[in-house]
Design a protein around this motif. Structure first.
Motif, short mmCIF file in Angstrom:
data_model
loop_
_atom_site.label_atom_id
_atom_site.label_comp_id
_atom_site.label_asym_id
_atom_site.label_seq_id
_atom_site.Cartn_x
_atom_site.Cartn_y
_atom_site.Cartn_z
N GLU A 199 0.83 -1.22 0.00
CA GLU A 199 0.00 0.00 0.00
C GLU A 199 0.86 1.25 0.00
O GLU A 199 0.51 2.25 -0.63
CB GLU A 199 -0.88 0.05 1.25
N GLN A 200 1.96 1.20 0.74
CA GLN A 200 2.81 2.38 0.89
C GLN A 200 3.81 2.54 -0.26
O GLN A 200 4.47 3.57 -0.36
CB GLN A 200 3.56 2.30 2.22
N LYS A 201 3.92 1.51 -1.09
CA LYS A 201 4.85 1.53 -2.22
C LYS A 201 6.29 1.80 -1.76
O LYS A 201 7.02 2.58 -2.38
CB LYS A 201 4.40 2.51 -3.30
N LEU A 202 6.67 1.14 -0.66
CA LEU A 202 8.02 1.28 -0.11
C LEU A 202 8.64 -0.10 0.08
O LEU A 202 7.95 -1.10 0.22
CB LEU A 202 7.99 2.01 1.23
N ALA A 203 9.95 -0.12 0.07
CA ALA A 203 10.70 -1.35 0.31
C ALA A 203 11.14 -1.38 1.77
O ALA A 203 11.06 -0.38 2.48
CB ALA A 203 11.92 -1.40 -0.61
N SER A 204 11.62 -2.53 2.20
CA SER A 204 12.16 -2.65 3.55
C SER A 204 13.03 -3.90 3.63
O SER A 204 13.01 -4.74 2.71
CB SER A 204 11.03 -2.75 4.58
N TYR A 205 13.78 -4.00 4.72
CA TYR A 205 14.55 -5.21 4.98
C TYR A 205 14.71 -5.40 6.48
O TYR A 205 14.53 -4.47 7.28
CB TYR A 205 15.94 -5.15 4.31
N TRP A 206 15.02 -6.61 6.84
CA TRP A 206 15.39 -6.99 8.20
C TRP A 206 16.68 -7.77 8.04
O TRP A 206 16.70 -8.83 7.40
CB TRP A 206 14.31 -7.84 8.86
N ILE A 207 17.76 -7.26 8.58
CA ILE A 207 19.04 -7.97 8.55
C ILE A 207 19.40 -8.34 9.98
O ILE A 207 19.41 -7.49 10.87
CB ILE A 207 20.16 -7.10 7.92
N ASP A 208 19.68 -9.61 10.16
CA ASP A 208 20.09 -10.15 11.46
C ASP A 208 21.46 -10.77 11.28
O ASP A 208 21.61 -11.73 10.53
CB ASP A 208 19.07 -11.19 11.92
N ILE A 209 22.47 -10.19 11.93
CA ILE A 209 23.83 -10.68 11.79
C ILE A 209 24.34 -11.13 13.15
O ILE A 209 24.20 -10.41 14.14
CB ILE A 209 24.77 -9.62 11.16
N HIS A 210 24.90 -12.33 13.19
CA HIS A 210 25.48 -12.88 14.41
C HIS A 210 26.99 -12.77 14.33
O HIS A 210 27.60 -13.27 13.38
CB HIS A 210 25.08 -14.35 14.58
N VAL A 211 27.59 -12.09 15.31
CA VAL A 211 29.04 -11.96 15.41
C VAL A 211 29.47 -12.31 16.83
O VAL A 211 28.66 -12.28 17.75
CB VAL A 211 29.52 -10.54 15.05
N SER A 212 30.74 -12.60 16.99
CA SER A 212 31.26 -12.88 18.33
C SER A 212 31.28 -11.61 19.16
O SER A 212 31.69 -10.53 18.68
CB SER A 212 32.67 -13.46 18.25
N GLU A 213 30.87 -11.74 20.39
CA GLU A 213 30.78 -10.62 21.33
C GLU A 213 32.13 -9.91 21.45
O GLU A 213 33.18 -10.55 21.56
CB GLU A 213 30.36 -11.17 22.69
N GLY A 214 32.08 -8.58 21.42
CA GLY A 214 33.27 -7.76 21.64
C GLY A 214 34.19 -7.61 20.46
O GLY A 214 35.26 -7.02 20.59
N THR A 215 33.78 -8.09 19.28
CA THR A 215 34.68 -7.99 18.13
C THR A 215 34.47 -6.72 17.30
O THR A 215 35.23 -6.48 16.37
CB THR A 215 34.54 -9.23 17.21
N ASN A 216 33.45 -5.94 17.65
CA ASN A 216 33.21 -4.69 16.95
C ASN A 216 32.86 -3.58 17.93
O ASN A 216 32.22 -3.83 18.95
CB ASN A 216 32.07 -4.84 15.93
#
Length: 140
Positions: free
Chosen positions: A61-78
């Motif tokens: 209806e809104q004519k918009l795109a979207s995404y959901w990105i879920d990234i798993h990384v090791s704790e404390g590496t960023n």
């Protein structure tokens, strides 16, 4: 070695769309979060815009795109700054690929403990320790 899941919706169609998304995600993950693309796994899933709701209306209806990105990384590496830069760069790049994005578009950097996360049958903590032992043996 991150595992990344990308769910997206867009009206744009292209035979290479999923590969374009995976390539962009891999590139930005390597460049900003310093993750090795050789051990990065990415799952890309399309969702019908009629099935994706934000603000009480479907994105169709809104004519918009979207995404959901879920990234798993090791704790404390960023760092916080790296994660913030990653979110911003990904939003910009995905808008180029998918088209105008709904503001309710999400990315989650899930930091997991090294002793509870890994690949190839080894935890990240075990890989870290093995690397330290290898360096110590080479120095001896």
């Amino acid at each position: 070695m991150p595992l990344i899941t990308v769910s997206y919706t867009t009206s744009r169609q292209s035979p290479s769309l999923k590969a374009d998304i995976a390539n962009a995600v891999s590139e930005l993950t390597a460049k900003i979060l310093h993750k090795d693309p050789k051990v990065t796994a990415i799952i890309v899933k399309s969702v019908d815009a009629g099935d994706w709701f934000a603000g009480g209306k479907s994105l169709a209806e809104q004519k918009l795109a979207s995404y959901w990105i879920d990234i798993h990384v090791s704790e404390g590496t960023n760092t916080k700054d790296e994660k913030a830069a990653y979110l911003a760069a990904m939003f910009k790049r995905m808008a180029e690929i998918l088209g105008p994005l709904h503001p309710e578009t999400y990315l989650h950097v899930d930091e997991v403990k090294g002793d509870a996360y890994g690949f190839g049958g080894l935890t990240q903590e075990r890989r870290y320790i093995a690397g330290k032992l290898e360096v110590a043996l080479q120095a001896a």
